[in-house]
Design a protein around this motif. Structure first.
Motif, mmCIF file in Angstrom:
data_model
loop_
_atom_site.group_PDB
_atom_site.id
_atom_site.type_symbol
_atom_site.label_atom_id
_atom_site.label_comp_id
_atom_site.label_asym_id
_atom_site.label_seq_id
_atom_site.Cartn_x
_atom_site.Cartn_y
_atom_site.Cartn_z
ATOM 1 N N GLY A 1 18.803 -26.204 -32.986
ATOM 2 C CA GLY A 1 20.072 -26.884 -32.822
ATOM 3 C C GLY A 1 20.903 -26.409 -31.653
ATOM 4 O O GLY A 1 21.836 -27.105 -31.233
ATOM 5 N N ILE A 2 20.572 -25.262 -31.123
ATOM 6 C CA ILE A 2 21.335 -24.693 -30.009
ATOM 7 C C ILE A 2 20.385 -24.296 -28.895
ATOM 8 O O ILE A 2 19.404 -23.589 -29.139
ATOM 9 C CB ILE A 2 22.155 -23.476 -30.458
ATOM 10 N N THR A 3 20.688 -24.763 -27.703
ATOM 11 C CA THR A 3 19.879 -24.443 -26.537
ATOM 12 C C THR A 3 20.768 -23.861 -25.433
ATOM 13 O O THR A 3 21.980 -24.069 -25.428
ATOM 14 C CB THR A 3 19.150 -25.677 -25.990
ATOM 15 N N ASN A 4 20.134 -23.155 -24.528
ATOM 16 C CA ASN A 4 20.846 -22.557 -23.399
ATOM 17 C C ASN A 4 19.944 -22.628 -22.181
ATOM 18 O O ASN A 4 18.726 -22.433 -22.298
ATOM 19 C CB ASN A 4 21.205 -21.106 -23.704
ATOM 20 N N TYR A 5 20.536 -22.912 -21.018
ATOM 21 C CA TYR A 5 19.748 -23.070 -19.798
ATOM 22 C C TYR A 5 20.307 -22.228 -18.666
ATOM 23 O O TYR A 5 21.531 -22.125 -18.488
ATOM 24 C CB TYR A 5 19.735 -24.536 -19.360
ATOM 25 N N ALA A 6 19.402 -21.673 -17.862
ATOM 26 C CA ALA A 6 19.806 -21.071 -16.604
ATOM 27 C C ALA A 6 20.219 -22.190 -15.653
ATOM 28 O O ALA A 6 19.813 -23.346 -15.813
ATOM 29 C CB ALA A 6 18.648 -20.282 -16.016
ATOM 30 N N ASP A 7 21.001 -21.839 -14.652
ATOM 31 C CA ASP A 7 21.441 -22.853 -13.690
ATOM 32 C C ASP A 7 20.259 -23.552 -13.018
ATOM 33 O O ASP A 7 20.331 -24.737 -12.701
ATOM 34 C CB ASP A 7 22.336 -22.207 -12.630
ATOM 35 N N ILE A 8 19.175 -22.814 -12.798
ATOM 36 C CA ILE A 8 17.989 -23.385 -12.150
ATOM 37 C C ILE A 8 17.353 -24.485 -12.987
ATOM 38 O O ILE A 8 16.575 -25.289 -12.489
ATOM 39 C CB ILE A 8 16.924 -22.302 -11.873
ATOM 40 N N ALA A 9 17.668 -24.496 -14.278
ATOM 41 C CA ALA A 9 17.020 -25.433 -15.192
ATOM 42 C C ALA A 9 17.911 -26.596 -15.621
ATOM 43 O O ALA A 9 17.406 -27.625 -16.075
ATOM 44 C CB ALA A 9 16.539 -24.695 -16.429
ATOM 45 N N LYS A 10 19.201 -26.431 -15.500
ATOM 46 C CA LYS A 10 20.131 -27.435 -16.009
ATOM 47 C C LYS A 10 19.913 -28.788 -15.336
ATOM 48 O O LYS A 10 19.849 -28.901 -14.113
ATOM 49 C CB LYS A 10 21.573 -26.976 -15.779
ATOM 50 N N GLY A 11 19.766 -29.809 -16.170
ATOM 51 C CA GLY A 11 19.582 -31.161 -15.671
ATOM 52 C C GLY A 11 18.154 -31.513 -15.308
ATOM 53 O O GLY A 11 17.853 -32.680 -15.059
ATOM 54 N N ARG A 12 17.264 -30.535 -15.265
ATOM 55 C CA ARG A 12 15.868 -30.809 -14.891
ATOM 56 C C ARG A 12 14.878 -30.398 -15.973
ATOM 57 O O ARG A 12 13.830 -31.034 -16.129
ATOM 58 C CB ARG A 12 15.518 -30.093 -13.596
ATOM 59 N N PHE A 13 15.157 -29.334 -16.684
ATOM 60 C CA PHE A 13 14.230 -28.826 -17.697
ATOM 61 C C PHE A 13 14.833 -29.025 -19.088
ATOM 62 O O PHE A 13 16.051 -28.977 -19.261
ATOM 63 C CB PHE A 13 13.963 -27.341 -17.486
ATOM 64 N N THR A 14 13.952 -29.213 -20.076
ATOM 65 C CA THR A 14 14.398 -29.359 -21.459
ATOM 66 C C THR A 14 13.550 -28.493 -22.369
ATOM 67 O O THR A 14 12.325 -28.633 -22.381
ATOM 68 C CB THR A 14 14.301 -30.818 -21.921
ATOM 69 N N ILE A 15 14.212 -27.624 -23.117
ATOM 70 C CA ILE A 15 13.513 -26.822 -24.116
ATOM 71 C C ILE A 15 13.694 -27.478 -25.476
ATOM 72 O O ILE A 15 14.765 -28.000 -25.800
ATOM 73 C CB ILE A 15 14.026 -25.357 -24.128
#
Length: 125
Positions: free
Chosen positions: A56-70
């Motif tokens: 239910g909770i995810t977190n992304y590095a700036d390098i991943a935001k908008g491009r990668f999905t966990i």
């Protein structure tokens, strides 16, 4: 003890997409926070994304935001990383990792005590 098996990576052209998966050996996976890290040649390992045990909770590095999905499927004991709009600088070995004693996510590699073997992702034309 929990073990992690990663799917093969691959080579894609810039702008392409790739999906990675990481399957855990036991259902203890459902109680673990999970993350993806990567390491490029000559560089230190860096954080990519993480997810709590329920998904239910995810977190992304700036390098991943908008491009990668966990994401994760606790029914399949598997965590996924969808990579889109890939760039040559995304070329690296990607590792999944589990927090054996916590259901929460973390951005710190020191908080993860179980690691997958890594899989190579190459972005090149």
């Amino acid at each position: 003890q929990l073990q992690l098996v990663q799917s093969p990576g691959g080579q894609v052209q810039p702008g392409g997409s790739l999906s990675l998966s990481c399957e855990a050996s036991t259902s203890a996976f459902t109680r673990n926070g999970m993350a993806w890290f990567r390491q490029a040649p000559g560089k230190e390992r860096e954080y990519v994304a993480s997810i709590n045990s329920s998904g239910g909770i995810t977190n992304y590095a700036d390098i991943a935001k908008g491009r990668f999905t966990i994401s994760r499927s606790n029914g399949m004991n598997t965590v996924f990383l969808r990579l889109t709009n890939l760039k040559p600088e995304d070329t690296a070995v990607y590792y999944c990792a589990a927090r054996g004693h916590s259901d929460w996510y973390s951005v710190d590699s020191e908080d993860y005590d179980i690691w997958g073997p890594g899989t190579q992702v190459t972005v090149s034309s």
